[in-house]
Design an enzyme around this catalytic site. Structure first.
Site, PDB file in Angstrom:
ATOM      1  N   LYS A  48     -35.532  13.257  17.626  1.00 34.98           N
ATOM      2  CA  LYS A  48     -36.713  12.608  17.044  1.00 34.98           C
ATOM      3  C   LYS A  48     -37.893  13.568  16.900  1.00 34.98           C
ATOM      4  O   LYS A  48     -39.039  13.222  17.146  1.00 34.98           O
ATOM      5  CB  LYS A  48     -37.126  11.360  17.864  1.00 34.98           C
ATOM      6  CG  LYS A  48     -35.984  10.387  18.139  1.00 34.98           C
ATOM      7  CD  LYS A  48     -35.126  10.091  16.915  1.00 34.98           C
ATOM      8  CE  LYS A  48     -35.859   9.300  15.845  1.00 34.98           C
ATOM      9  NZ  LYS A  48     -34.972   9.059  14.652  1.00 34.98           N
ATOM     10  N   SER A  49     -37.579  14.781  16.470  1.00 34.40           N
ATOM     11  CA  SER A  49     -38.609  15.816  16.333  1.00 34.40           C
ATOM     12  C   SER A  49     -38.687  16.419  14.935  1.00 34.40           C
ATOM     13  O   SER A  49     -39.280  17.479  14.749  1.00 34.40           O
ATOM     14  CB  SER A  49     -38.357  16.929  17.365  1.00 34.40           C
ATOM     15  OG  SER A  49     -38.394  16.421  18.675  1.00 34.40           O
ATOM     16  N   THR A  51     -35.749  16.711  12.792  1.00 29.74           N
ATOM     17  CA  THR A  51     -34.487  17.400  12.472  1.00 29.74           C
ATOM     18  C   THR A  51     -34.034  17.158  11.036  1.00 29.74           C
ATOM     19  O   THR A  51     -33.678  18.092  10.317  1.00 29.74           O
ATOM     20  CB  THR A  51     -33.349  16.891  13.400  1.00 29.74           C
ATOM     21  OG1 THR A  51     -33.906  16.443  14.630  1.00 29.74           O
ATOM     22  CG2 THR A  51     -32.325  17.970  13.640  1.00 29.74           C
ATOM     23  N   THR A  52     -34.030  15.883  10.637  1.00 36.06           N
ATOM     24  CA  THR A  52     -33.562  15.544   9.293  1.00 36.06           C
ATOM     25  C   THR A  52     -34.486  16.140   8.234  1.00 36.06           C
ATOM     26  O   THR A  52     -34.043  16.604   7.185  1.00 36.06           O
ATOM     27  CB  THR A  52     -33.466  14.016   9.137  1.00 36.06           C
ATOM     28  OG1 THR A  52     -32.669  13.498  10.209  1.00 36.06           O
ATOM     29  CG2 THR A  52     -32.840  13.621   7.813  1.00 36.06           C
ATOM     30  N   TRP A  53     -35.765  16.150   8.528  1.00 34.27           N
ATOM     31  CA  TRP A  53     -36.772  16.724   7.632  1.00 34.27           C
ATOM     32  C   TRP A  53     -36.474  18.199   7.354  1.00 34.27           C
ATOM     33  O   TRP A  53     -36.365  18.634   6.209  1.00 34.27           O
ATOM     34  CB  TRP A  53     -38.134  16.543   8.292  1.00 34.27           C
ATOM     35  CG  TRP A  53     -39.338  16.848   7.450  1.00 34.27           C
ATOM     36  CD1 TRP A  53     -39.366  17.127   6.115  1.00 34.27           C
ATOM     37  CD2 TRP A  53     -40.684  16.883   7.910  1.00 34.27           C
ATOM     38  NE1 TRP A  53     -40.666  17.339   5.707  1.00 34.27           N
ATOM     39  CE2 TRP A  53     -41.496  17.194   6.791  1.00 34.27           C
ATOM     40  CE3 TRP A  53     -41.301  16.686   9.147  1.00 34.27           C
ATOM     41  CZ2 TRP A  53     -42.882  17.312   6.883  1.00 34.27           C
ATOM     42  CZ3 TRP A  53     -42.680  16.797   9.238  1.00 34.27           C
ATOM     43  CH2 TRP A  53     -43.453  17.106   8.117  1.00 34.27           C
ATOM     44  N   LYS A 106     -26.613  21.773  12.718  1.00 31.96           N
ATOM     45  CA  LYS A 106     -27.675  21.092  13.464  1.00 31.96           C
ATOM     46  C   LYS A 106     -27.204  20.800  14.881  1.00 31.96           C
ATOM     47  O   LYS A 106     -26.026  20.495  15.107  1.00 31.96           O
ATOM     48  CB  LYS A 106     -28.031  19.799  12.741  1.00 31.96           C
ATOM     49  CG  LYS A 106     -28.733  18.754  13.584  1.00 31.96           C
ATOM     50  CD  LYS A 106     -28.787  17.417  12.859  1.00 31.96           C
ATOM     51  CE  LYS A 106     -29.006  16.287  13.862  1.00 31.96           C
ATOM     52  NZ  LYS A 106     -29.067  14.969  13.220  1.00 31.96           N
ATOM     53  N   HIS A 108     -28.843  19.140  18.938  1.00 28.56           N
ATOM     54  CA  HIS A 108     -29.908  18.782  19.875  1.00 28.56           C
ATOM     55  C   HIS A 108     -29.589  19.344  21.267  1.00 28.56           C
ATOM     56  O   HIS A 108     -30.310  19.072  22.220  1.00 28.56           O
ATOM     57  CB  HIS A 108     -30.039  17.263  20.011  1.00 28.56           C
ATOM     58  CG  HIS A 108     -30.482  16.552  18.775  1.00 28.56           C
ATOM     59  ND1 HIS A 108     -31.541  16.963  18.007  1.00 28.56           N
ATOM     60  CD2 HIS A 108     -30.011  15.420  18.178  1.00 28.56           C
ATOM     61  CE1 HIS A 108     -31.701  16.115  16.992  1.00 28.56           C
ATOM     62  NE2 HIS A 108     -30.785  15.185  17.073  1.00 28.56           N
ATOM     63  N   ARG A 130     -41.878  18.718  18.720  1.00 27.49           N
ATOM     64  CA  ARG A 130     -42.865  17.667  18.430  1.00 27.49           C
ATOM     65  C   ARG A 130     -43.510  17.229  19.741  1.00 27.49           C
ATOM     66  O   ARG A 130     -42.867  17.264  20.793  1.00 27.49           O
ATOM     67  CB  ARG A 130     -42.158  16.485  17.764  1.00 27.49           C
ATOM     68  CG  ARG A 130     -43.058  15.367  17.289  1.00 27.49           C
ATOM     69  CD  ARG A 130     -42.223  14.224  16.737  1.00 27.49           C
ATOM     70  NE  ARG A 130     -43.022  13.233  16.025  1.00 27.49           N
ATOM     71  CZ  ARG A 130     -42.545  12.096  15.533  1.00 27.49           C
ATOM     72  NH1 ARG A 130     -41.253  11.799  15.687  1.00 27.49           N
ATOM     73  NH2 ARG A 130     -43.335  11.246  14.904  1.00 27.49           N
ATOM     74  N   SER A 138     -40.694   7.363  19.531  1.00 31.53           N
ATOM     75  CA  SER A 138     -39.668   7.378  18.483  1.00 31.53           C
ATOM     76  C   SER A 138     -38.264   7.255  19.082  1.00 31.53           C
ATOM     77  O   SER A 138     -37.401   6.541  18.552  1.00 31.53           O
ATOM     78  CB  SER A 138     -39.794   8.668  17.662  1.00 31.53           C
ATOM     79  OG  SER A 138     -38.900   8.667  16.578  1.00 31.53           O
ATOM     80  N   TYR A 193     -43.777  20.151  14.590  1.00 33.44           N
ATOM     81  CA  TYR A 193     -43.800  18.978  13.710  1.00 33.44           C
ATOM     82  C   TYR A 193     -45.211  18.727  13.186  1.00 33.44           C
ATOM     83  O   TYR A 193     -45.409  18.439  11.996  1.00 33.44           O
ATOM     84  CB  TYR A 193     -43.291  17.777  14.515  1.00 33.44           C
ATOM     85  CG  TYR A 193     -43.154  16.488  13.754  1.00 33.44           C
ATOM     86  CD1 TYR A 193     -41.953  16.125  13.162  1.00 33.44           C
ATOM     87  CD2 TYR A 193     -44.230  15.595  13.663  1.00 33.44           C
ATOM     88  CE1 TYR A 193     -41.813  14.921  12.487  1.00 33.44           C
ATOM     89  CE2 TYR A 193     -44.101  14.390  12.981  1.00 33.44           C
ATOM     90  CZ  TYR A 193     -42.899  14.062  12.397  1.00 33.44           C
ATOM     91  OH  TYR A 193     -42.769  12.876  11.727  1.00 33.44           O
ATOM     92  N   SER A 228     -41.293  14.674   1.452  1.00 37.48           N
ATOM     93  CA  SER A 228     -42.323  13.832   2.067  1.00 37.48           C
ATOM     94  C   SER A 228     -41.623  12.677   2.785  1.00 37.48           C
ATOM     95  O   SER A 228     -40.496  12.299   2.437  1.00 37.48           O
ATOM     96  CB  SER A 228     -43.280  13.283   1.007  1.00 37.48           C
ATOM     97  OG  SER A 228     -42.612  12.337   0.186  1.00 37.48           O
TER      98      SER A 228
END
Length: 295
Positions: A48-49, A51-53, A106, A108, A130, A138, A193, A228
């Protein structure tokens, strides 16, 4: 798909002292035979930091900014998740075997569980960190919707577990600090982040330079727009709605929920914040990492 009672809400399993989702712990054995390639790039974060972005940004960079090519498959197929394993889905390791070079990967995983081959091959790492308060909030909502986690209980009890490192992937404090220290011996681009929220174009330029790529300015502007939060939340290839809803229940909470800095203020009580701040100061003492918990 396996019967519900066998699949959902299993307790975490400990591997080398690190608590993990049961299925992810099972994936680590096969990962021992994984061979990194020198031109791999690893995206590493605590959950939740962002990653997908960053995964979407890097895939766009690798595809020369071609939005159509980035619609070829969901993000977890385009950027295989090393330790991923869920009932009824191909594992991250299996997806990797079908991924041509140059590969984006990827994870974690904390360093204690990272396949040694990634370090031996000096694979470039893009790490995103983040602030802990927003991560905790999150992660709580992610636990609620992703049923491969144990039941999170109340927010108050989850926050205690988070502070104690008794959540999947263990201690946030240890994770961000050990990857920060790795910069001294390994090629790591360490991003925040909050910096990405503040000025995404600047941070994308850092990523381009780090991976040795260049793109026209208008292409970089397009990447900023396409990555975005709202665009990605509405993009079926990045919002994780292609995974079975009985594994990720978006009716409980969206995988991509708010994507803002400072959301913790709507969840933390004054007492929780004071307790968290005191514990944070203790765990981060002597570390020169500085986070912004609001912009």
């Amino acid at each position: 798909m396996e019967p519900v009672q066998d699949t959902y809400r299993p307790p975490l399993e400990y591997v080398k002292g690190v608590p993990l989702i049961k299925y992810f712990a099972e994936a680590l054995g096969p990962l021992e035979s994984f061979q990194a390639w020198p031109d791999d790039v690893l995206i590493s974060t605590y959950p939740k930091s962002g990653t997908t972005w960053v995964s979407e940004i890097l895939d766009l960079i690798y595809q020369g900014g071609d939005l159509q090519k980035c619609q070829r498959a969901p993000i977890y197929v385009r950027v295989p998740f090393l330790e991923f394993k869920m009932p009824g889905c191909p594992t991250g390791f299996e997806l990797l075997e079908d991924t041509p070079a140059p590969r984006l990967l990827k994870t974690h995983l904390p360093l204690a569980l990272l396949p040694q081959t990634l370090l031996d091959q000096k694979v470039k790492v893009v790490y995103v960190a983040r602030n802990a308060k927003d991560v905790a909030v999150s992660f709580y909502h992610f636990y609620r919707m992703a049923k491969v986690h144990p039941d999170p209980g109340t927010w108050d009890s989850f926050l205690e577990d988070f502070m104690a490192g008794e959540v999947s992937y263990g201690s946030w404090y240890q994770h961000v600090q050990e990857w920060w220290e790795l910069r001294h011996t390994h090629p790591v681009l360490y991003l925040f982040y909050e910096d990405m929220k503040e000025n995404p174009k600047r941070e994308i330029q850092k990523i381009l330079e780090f991976v040795g790529r260049s793109l026209p300015e208008e292409t970089v502007e397009d990447i900023v727009q396409h990555t975005s939060f709202q665009e990605m939340k509405n993009n079926a290839m990045t919002n994780y709605r292609t995974l079975p809803s009985d594994l990720l229940d978006h009716s409980i909470s969206a995988f991509m929920r708010k994507g803002i800095t400072g959301d913790w203020k709507s969840t933390f009580t004054v007492a929780q914040n004071e307790r968290f701040e005191a514990y944070y100061a203790e765990k981060m003492a002597g570390c020169n990492l500085h986070f912004r918990s609001e912009l």
